[in-house]
Write a protein that holds these residues in place. Structure first.
Motif, PDB file in Angstrom:
ATOM      1  N   SER A   3       8.395 115.936  38.026  1.00 13.33           N
ATOM      2  CA  SER A   3       9.240 115.359  39.077  1.00 13.33           C
ATOM      3  C   SER A   3      10.666 115.173  38.586  1.00 13.33           C
ATOM      4  CB  SER A   3       8.671 114.014  39.536  1.00 13.33           C
ATOM      5  OG  SER A   3       7.435 114.181  40.177  1.00 13.33           O
ATOM      6  N   TRP A  45       6.344 116.090  51.230  1.00 10.51           N
ATOM      7  CA  TRP A  45       6.204 115.312  49.993  1.00 10.51           C
ATOM      8  C   TRP A  45       4.861 114.594  49.916  1.00 10.51           C
ATOM      9  CZ3 TRP A  45       5.134 110.169  49.971  1.00 10.51           C
ATOM     10  CH2 TRP A  45       5.391 109.437  51.149  1.00 10.51           C
ATOM     11  N   ASP A  68       2.211 117.055  48.907  1.00  8.73           N
ATOM     12  CA  ASP A  68       2.474 117.388  47.509  1.00  8.73           C
ATOM     13  C   ASP A  68       1.923 116.298  46.594  1.00  8.73           C
ATOM     14  OD1 ASP A  68       4.011 119.150  45.531  1.00  8.73           O
ATOM     15  OD2 ASP A  68       4.910 117.195  45.137  1.00  8.73           O
ATOM     16  N   ASP A  69       2.170 115.040  46.931  1.00  5.37           N
ATOM     17  CA  ASP A  69       1.659 113.928  46.132  1.00  5.37           C
ATOM     18  C   ASP A  69       0.137 113.885  46.133  1.00  5.37           C
ATOM     19  OD1 ASP A  69       4.058 113.005  45.214  1.00  5.37           O
ATOM     20  OD2 ASP A  69       4.154 111.244  46.514  1.00  5.37           O
TER      21      ASP A  69
END
Length: 239
Positions: free
Chosen positions: A88, A105, A108-109
């Motif tokens: 990150s 996001w 993605d997390d």
């Protein structure tokens, strides 16, 4: 013992402390992706496992108390650990054009977390019993072999298949988990699949072709190949 890649050394770039046959290979790969995309400069310091204990060398503890790799030392001296955090940081700091950015996001997390928890736990259990079998001399080796069969039949095989089915659906028709382009989730996901592929636990090409093709795309990338060349060995099957 450590060796330093002077070709990658720069007074303006961060320093990556990389351990052979470890998950830090994916961070070295990301550094190479950034180098190819942007001319990103960094110093690579290769560390080697103790041949008897297979543990990381004590010199890593001088950089961080846990003594584990990867460790990234930022330009300002900040010591950053944990692969997902390092990834990150590198992307937020050096992916200036958003080449590796995600459009979602939250997804993605979720994928990054899944890689280290749900899939990562199953991989770790399988890895431990696999190593126990390889490290236990005959005739006592029948004990960990029996344990391995029990663990596989009672837990890991079914969990792996459940995870692979989920990930094939998440991959869909895209080349990458990140979408059209490679991203953080692909970088982080590579580690468990390298263990699975190198140790021969599953034939992904046969049983989960989308995942098999995804891994082949990684192995054929220029940045992956250069990371292997600059690193200090990446063979999980020998542990």
């Amino acid at each position: 013992m450590a060796t330093e890649d002077t070709a990658g050394k720069s007074p303006v770039g961060p320093t990556l402390h990389h351990l052979d046959d470890s998950q830090s290979q994916r961070i070295l790969w990301l550094c190479e992706e950034l180098r190819i995309a942007y001319g990103f400069e960094y110093t690579l310091v290769n560390h080697f496992r103790d041949k008897k204990t297979i543990r990381a060398p004590p010199e890593l503890q001088k950089i961080h108390p846990l003594g584990k790799s990867p460790i990234l030392v930022a330009i300002d001296g900040t010591v950053i650990t944990e692969s997902s955090v390092i990834a990150s940081y590198l992307l937020k700091t050096y992916d200036t054009d958003g080449k590796f950015a995600t459009d979602n996001w939250l997804r993605d997390d979720i994928l990054v977390s899944f890689s280290g928890t749900s899939l990562g736990l199953t991989m770790t259990i399988e890895l431990f019993v696999d190593i126990a079998v390889s490290q236990t001399p005959w005739p006592l080796s029948y004990i960990p072999k029996a344990l391995q069969r029990s663990v596989r039949n009672g837990f890991t095989t079914a969990e792996f298949k459940k995870s692979f089915t989920y990930l094939e659906k998440e991959l869909g028709e895209h080349d990458w988990f990140n979408g059209r382009e490679l991203g953080r989730s692909d970088i982080i996901m590579s580690w468990p699949f390298d263990n699975i592929g190198q140790r021969g636990w599953f034939d992904l090409k046969k049983d989960f072709p989308k995942l098999g093709a995804w891994r082949e795309r990684i192995l054929n990338r220029e940045a992956w190949k250069s990371a292997i060349e600059k690193g200090n060995g990446y063979n999980m099957a020998k542990l």
